[in-house]
Write an enzyme that holds these catalytic residues in place. Structure first.
Site, PDB file in Angstrom:
ATOM      1  N   CYS A   2      37.324  50.845  43.707  1.00  0.00           N
ATOM      2  CA  CYS A   2      37.687  51.939  44.607  1.00  0.00           C
ATOM      3  C   CYS A   2      37.063  51.620  45.963  1.00  0.00           C
ATOM      4  O   CYS A   2      36.163  50.803  46.058  1.00  0.00           O
ATOM      5  CB  CYS A   2      37.114  53.263  44.121  1.00  0.00           C
ATOM      6  SG  CYS A   2      37.726  53.745  42.516  1.00  0.00           S
ATOM      7  N   ARG A  33      41.292  47.745  47.653  1.00  0.00           N
ATOM      8  CA  ARG A  33      40.335  47.935  46.559  1.00  0.00           C
ATOM      9  C   ARG A  33      40.851  48.898  45.502  1.00  0.00           C
ATOM     10  O   ARG A  33      40.270  49.024  44.418  1.00  0.00           O
ATOM     11  CB  ARG A  33      39.008  48.477  47.100  1.00  0.00           C
ATOM     12  CG  ARG A  33      38.346  47.603  48.110  1.00  0.00           C
ATOM     13  CD  ARG A  33      37.100  48.261  48.647  1.00  0.00           C
ATOM     14  NE  ARG A  33      36.090  48.397  47.625  1.00  0.00           N
ATOM     15  CZ  ARG A  33      35.172  47.485  47.337  1.00  0.00           C
ATOM     16  NH1 ARG A  33      35.141  46.372  48.021  1.00  0.00           N
ATOM     17  NH2 ARG A  33      34.295  47.689  46.402  1.00  0.00           N
ATOM     18  N   TRP A  87      41.207  53.521  42.327  1.00  0.00           N
ATOM     19  CA  TRP A  87      41.826  52.685  41.298  1.00  0.00           C
ATOM     20  C   TRP A  87      41.371  53.320  39.992  1.00  0.00           C
ATOM     21  O   TRP A  87      40.202  53.220  39.624  1.00  0.00           O
ATOM     22  CB  TRP A  87      41.302  51.260  41.427  1.00  0.00           C
ATOM     23  CG  TRP A  87      41.988  50.250  40.586  1.00  0.00           C
ATOM     24  CD1 TRP A  87      43.237  49.728  40.760  1.00  0.00           C
ATOM     25  CD2 TRP A  87      41.453  49.574  39.438  1.00  0.00           C
ATOM     26  NE1 TRP A  87      43.499  48.785  39.797  1.00  0.00           N
ATOM     27  CE2 TRP A  87      42.431  48.668  38.979  1.00  0.00           C
ATOM     28  CE3 TRP A  87      40.242  49.651  38.748  1.00  0.00           C
ATOM     29  CZ2 TRP A  87      42.227  47.852  37.868  1.00  0.00           C
ATOM     30  CZ3 TRP A  87      40.044  48.833  37.644  1.00  0.00           C
ATOM     31  CH2 TRP A  87      41.040  47.948  37.211  1.00  0.00           C
ATOM     32  N   ASN A 114      32.378  55.022  43.834  1.00  0.00           N
ATOM     33  CA  ASN A 114      32.963  53.745  43.406  1.00  0.00           C
ATOM     34  C   ASN A 114      32.072  53.228  42.283  1.00  0.00           C
ATOM     35  O   ASN A 114      30.878  53.021  42.499  1.00  0.00           O
ATOM     36  CB  ASN A 114      32.965  52.767  44.598  1.00  0.00           C
ATOM     37  CG  ASN A 114      33.358  51.359  44.193  1.00  0.00           C
ATOM     38  OD1 ASN A 114      34.060  51.165  43.211  1.00  0.00           O
ATOM     39  ND2 ASN A 114      32.900  50.374  44.948  1.00  0.00           N
ATOM     40  N   GLY A 115      32.641  53.047  41.093  1.00  0.00           N
ATOM     41  CA  GLY A 115      31.844  52.566  39.968  1.00  0.00           C
ATOM     42  C   GLY A 115      32.164  53.383  38.721  1.00  0.00           C
ATOM     43  O   GLY A 115      33.212  54.034  38.658  1.00  0.00           O
ATOM     44  N   GLU A 554      45.750  28.751  36.978  1.00  0.00           N
ATOM     45  CA  GLU A 554      45.716  29.513  38.228  1.00  0.00           C
ATOM     46  C   GLU A 554      47.136  29.821  38.720  1.00  0.00           C
ATOM     47  O   GLU A 554      47.417  30.939  39.154  1.00  0.00           O
ATOM     48  CB  GLU A 554      44.899  28.740  39.277  1.00  0.00           C
ATOM     49  CG  GLU A 554      44.862  29.335  40.664  1.00  0.00           C
ATOM     50  CD  GLU A 554      44.354  30.777  40.726  1.00  0.00           C
ATOM     51  OE1 GLU A 554      43.813  31.297  39.745  1.00  0.00           O
ATOM     52  OE2 GLU A 554      44.542  31.396  41.798  1.00  0.00           O
ATOM     53  N   LYS A 558      48.717  33.582  39.187  1.00  0.00           N
ATOM     54  CA  LYS A 558      49.328  34.063  40.442  1.00  0.00           C
ATOM     55  C   LYS A 558      50.703  34.641  40.141  1.00  0.00           C
ATOM     56  O   LYS A 558      51.053  35.717  40.621  1.00  0.00           O
ATOM     57  CB  LYS A 558      49.503  32.931  41.468  1.00  0.00           C
ATOM     58  CG  LYS A 558      48.289  32.432  42.183  1.00  0.00           C
ATOM     59  CD  LYS A 558      47.603  33.417  43.082  1.00  0.00           C
ATOM     60  CE  LYS A 558      46.587  34.224  42.348  1.00  0.00           C
ATOM     61  NZ  LYS A 558      45.242  33.856  42.309  1.00  0.00           N
ATOM     62  N   GLU A 561      50.532  37.980  38.064  1.00  0.00           N
ATOM     63  CA  GLU A 561      49.913  39.164  38.671  1.00  0.00           C
ATOM     64  C   GLU A 561      50.723  39.746  39.808  1.00  0.00           C
ATOM     65  O   GLU A 561      50.660  40.942  40.054  1.00  0.00           O
ATOM     66  CB  GLU A 561      48.467  38.903  39.104  1.00  0.00           C
ATOM     67  CG  GLU A 561      48.296  38.101  40.354  1.00  0.00           C
ATOM     68  CD  GLU A 561      46.839  37.969  40.778  1.00  0.00           C
ATOM     69  OE1 GLU A 561      46.103  38.961  40.737  1.00  0.00           O
ATOM     70  OE2 GLU A 561      46.454  36.846  41.167  1.00  0.00           O
ATOM     71  N   HIS A 577      50.351  21.201  19.522  1.00  0.00           N
ATOM     72  CA  HIS A 577      49.575  22.016  18.578  1.00  0.00           C
ATOM     73  C   HIS A 577      50.080  23.453  18.554  1.00  0.00           C
ATOM     74  O   HIS A 577      49.361  24.353  18.129  1.00  0.00           O
ATOM     75  CB  HIS A 577      48.087  21.956  18.939  1.00  0.00           C
ATOM     76  CG  HIS A 577      47.546  20.568  18.908  1.00  0.00           C
ATOM     77  ND1 HIS A 577      47.396  19.855  17.744  1.00  0.00           N
ATOM     78  CD2 HIS A 577      47.169  19.724  19.909  1.00  0.00           C
ATOM     79  CE1 HIS A 577      46.933  18.639  18.019  1.00  0.00           C
ATOM     80  NE2 HIS A 577      46.797  18.539  19.332  1.00  0.00           N
ATOM     81  N   LYS A 675      41.368  44.626  44.198  1.00  0.00           N
ATOM     82  CA  LYS A 675      40.753  43.386  44.664  1.00  0.00           C
ATOM     83  C   LYS A 675      39.376  43.145  44.050  1.00  0.00           C
ATOM     84  O   LYS A 675      39.040  42.045  43.675  1.00  0.00           O
ATOM     85  CB  LYS A 675      40.634  43.464  46.187  1.00  0.00           C
ATOM     86  CG  LYS A 675      40.085  42.217  46.819  1.00  0.00           C
ATOM     87  CD  LYS A 675      41.140  41.151  46.889  1.00  0.00           C
ATOM     88  CE  LYS A 675      40.610  39.819  47.351  1.00  0.00           C
ATOM     89  NZ  LYS A 675      41.461  38.730  46.881  1.00  0.00           N
TER      90      LYS A 675
END
Ligand code: F6R
Length: 680
Positions: A2, A33, A87, A114-115, A554, A558, A561, A577, A675
């Site tokens: 947040c 955020r 968020w 925030n938390g 990676e 990308k 997401e 396998h 973020k």
């Protein structure tokens, strides 16, 4: 997670419109955020607090604000306001769950947070027994209500700092808070533990000194149950920074934020709060206290007022449509910034000032353990083998969450490297504290000066990529990767046997900006590929081997997401396998097949895929004759094997961007993500 923002003006008249705009603009800067809902609190007309909240992005809150029947021209000579962009963790995104949360329907105490408060259920239960009725599903509401309860149970005698101190002593979890109250007009209290919070200071006159004293006051004053009411004399030394020469109070503005990007447009003078600091702003002065003063408290007696090094242009999109696009295109420069003053391309040497005095300890390490999450973890995977090759030290890469779950043995002769763009990722911070407790040397690699990881580790490297605002990490990845390669080279610098190899890598680093530019130049071709071939796909596999394993993971991260297309990075060595079962003529595959010692093995993976009617798009080096006429290719320049991942990731970043645009995704604000992940 947040974003929180606070604004206090003292003897500096602002209209209600200006106050609201400052708060809303602060939120817009912090929106990356968290962006499922937002809200703010300002003074009303009758010594009350007004709260305005809305589901959705800050633009929706701005519209709702404009629709309020308020006198926006009302002037405030001094005022304290606070704001929040969310968020969701506890409770769906909804108006009622948005912040500020309040103590009661008169808004006596309001809080932005925030938390996560992990013991909120116990507190809620206690307060419910005392007759408090909760309206939201958030953990934060219990903090607002607990504040009112503590205030009343101490006969309203506590000052604002004492009150917040008493409240936060009861909390477990992580937080950055701003408190506002009708009982303490024109005052704000902010505190943090585990979540970032900094304060910008804007004055017309120069401050007397560039630090703020941490004021001392012994012991605790009060408890929730109110048994301990002994109040030691407060040893109050007004911070020297705010003493005026002529004794007259001076106009001043304060900006509190989770992140410097919300402050830099107002002032570059900031101070970073430490965990357990309580900042009290009243009458134009900022006072810093500690939640607890104990013998073990070894924090500095002052908080220095530092100058931000970021420029406003760095947090603006400029001519680009999205921050992500801008950040992908910035990479030829950001990689140079990571190397600037550190790599001497002429005598082939690396000097990382942040590791000075620690290199000999790292060289003697029994193991090097990288710990990180998401993209940052991939930068560790990408560079692990060059660490092993150059230094002959066993090097492992750990996902912070899994590391914490396992609680592995860590020893004093281990060196643990924590890689985090934000420096505030909760899992990585917890893993760092776990390793600190066990006596390992802890190294931080972050992009955020003043972040928890950069402050709490013994030494480290700042990646200097500049602010990264797009939720999908791009330039931070390439800069982390380079920072780790530089570290591997610096550690091996005394070894004669690896000198040639080091020189070859440093020459590759020199060419990197132009290599990246060469890939950026094929953007139109990549866009076409996204339109013609990939946007219709439901699933996409990215295969590679060796150094390129990290590129595959990676690239797939990308794509998933920001375009929401299912994508998996697969180690080509693992193909037979299991994953080979997925291959047929309908499965979209990208194969990373640039020329290094694993090339023949990747060729065999290509054959296996082709034999199952797969038709992969191949990322290869420019002019690879084996592939040219047989496959659709994405050609990239060849560089040193251990740097090739830096070049190969660029087309995947660009493809993910174009796929997101084609899918209509809000690229900089993908769903369900934020973020900075400051909760476990
Ligand atoms: C993906 C992404 C995330 C972060 C992860 C760790 O594009 O950005 O996977 O890499 O959340 O964040 P930091 O690096 O701030 O610790």
């Amino acid at each position: 997670m947040c974003g929180i923002f606070g604004y206090c003006n003292f003897l500096c008249e602002k209209s209600r419109r200006e106050v609201c705009d400052t708060l809303l603009n602060g939120l817009s800067r912090l929106e990356y955020r968290g962006y499922d809902s937002a809200g703010f609190a300002v003074d009303g007309d009758i010594e009350d607090t007004l709260i305005i909240k809305q589901v959705g992005k800050v633009a929706a809150l701005r519209k709702l604000t404009d629709d309020q029947p308020l006198d926006f021209s009302k002037p405030f000579i001094s005022h304290c306001g606070m704001a929040h962009t969310r968020w969701a963790t506890h409770g769906q995104p909804s108006q009622i769950n948005s912040h500020p949360q309040r103590s009661d329907d008169k808004n006596e105490f309001v809080v932005v947070h925030n938390g996560i408060i992990t013991n909120y259920k116990e507190i809620k239960l206690l307060l419910e027994k005392k007759g408090y009725v909760f309206e939201s599903d958030t953990d934060t509401e219990c903090v607002a209500k607990l504040t009112k309860y503590v205030f009343e149970s101490h006969n309203k005698e506590l000052n604002f700092t004492e009150l917040v101190k008493t409240v936060v002593k009861e909390l477990e979890g992580s937080y950055a808070f701003i408190f506002k109250s009708t009982h303490f007009p024109n005052e704000i209290v902010a505190t943090r533990r585990g979540s970032p919070l900094l304060i910008g200071v804007k004055t017309q006159k120069k401050l007397k000194v560039d630090f703020v004293d941490v004021e001392s006051s012994d012991n605790s004053f009060a408890t929730v149950e109110g048994q301990d009411m002994s109040r030691p004399a407060l040893n109050r030394s007004q911070s020297r920074a705010f003493l005026s020469e002529d004794g007259l109070p001076q106009p001043i503005e304060y900006f509190l934020a989770s992140d410097a990007s919300a402050i830099v447009e107002h002032t570059k003078r900031v101070l970073y709060l430490e965990d357990d600091d309580i900042a009290h702003i009243a009458d134009g002065e900022l006072h810093i206290h500690r939640v607890r003063r104990s013998k073990e408290d070894n924090t500095a007696p002052t908080r220095s007022i530092q100058t931000l090094e970021i420029e406003l242009a760095e947090i603006m999109k400029g001519s680009f449509d999205h921050f992500m696009q801008k950040e992908i295109y910035e990479q030829p420069e950001s990689v140079v910034n990571t190397m600037r003053g550190r790599v001497n391309f002429e005598n082939h040497e690396v000097t990382l000032g942040g590791l000075r005095g620690f290199t000999h300890i790292i060289r003697r390490a029994r193991r090097i353990i990288f710990v990180a999450c998401g993209t940052s973890y991939h930068s560790c995977l990408a560079t692990r083998s060059i660490f092993e090759e150059l230094n002959q030290i066993g090097t492992q890469a750990e996902l912070a969450s899994d590391f914490l779950d396992r609680e592995p043995p860590i020893f004093r002769d281990d060196v643990c490297v924590f890689v985090s763009q934000s420096g505030e990722t909760a899992d990585t911070i917890l893993a760092m504290r776990y390793c600190l407790e066990r006596g390992a040397l802890c190294v931080g690699v972050t992009n955020t000066v003043g972040s928890s990881i950069s402050r709490e580790t013994h030494c480290g490297v700042h990646i200097n990529a500049g602010p990264e605002i797009g939720v999908a990490s791009t330039k931070a990845y390439t800069s982390q990767y380079i920072a780790l390669v530089m570290m591997a080279i610096q550690l091996a610098q005394d070894s004669k046997s690896s000198q040639k190899r080091r020189e070859e890598i440093i020459d590759g680093l020199y060419r990197l900006p132009s290599d990246i530019k060469e890939v950026l130049a094929i953007d139109a071709k990549l866009q076409q590929l996204a339109v013609e071939q990939l946007a219709q796909e439901k699933s996409l596999l990215i295969l590679g081997r060796g150094y390129q394993n990290a590129t595959c993971l990676e690239g797939a991260l990308k794509i998933k997401e920001i375009s929401y297309i299912h994508s998996e990075g697969i180690f080509a060595g693992e193909l037979k396998h299991g994953p080979l079962a997925l291959i047929d003529e309908t499965m979209a595959v990208i194969l990373v097949m640039t020329q290094d010692k694993y090339y023949p093995k990747v060729q065999s993976a290509l054959q296996q895929v082709s034999a199952r009617s797969g038709n992969p798009i191949v990322i290869c080096n420019t002019g690879d004759e084996n592939l040219k006429n047989h496959h659709r290719t994405i050609e990239v320049p060849k560089t040193s094997d251990c740097l090739q991942g830096l070049v190969n990731i660029i087309p995947l970043q660009l493809l993910s961007y174009h796929l997101a645009i084609l899918k209509g995704v809000d690229v900089d604000f993908p769903r369900n993500l934020a973020k900075s992940v400051t909760v476990e």
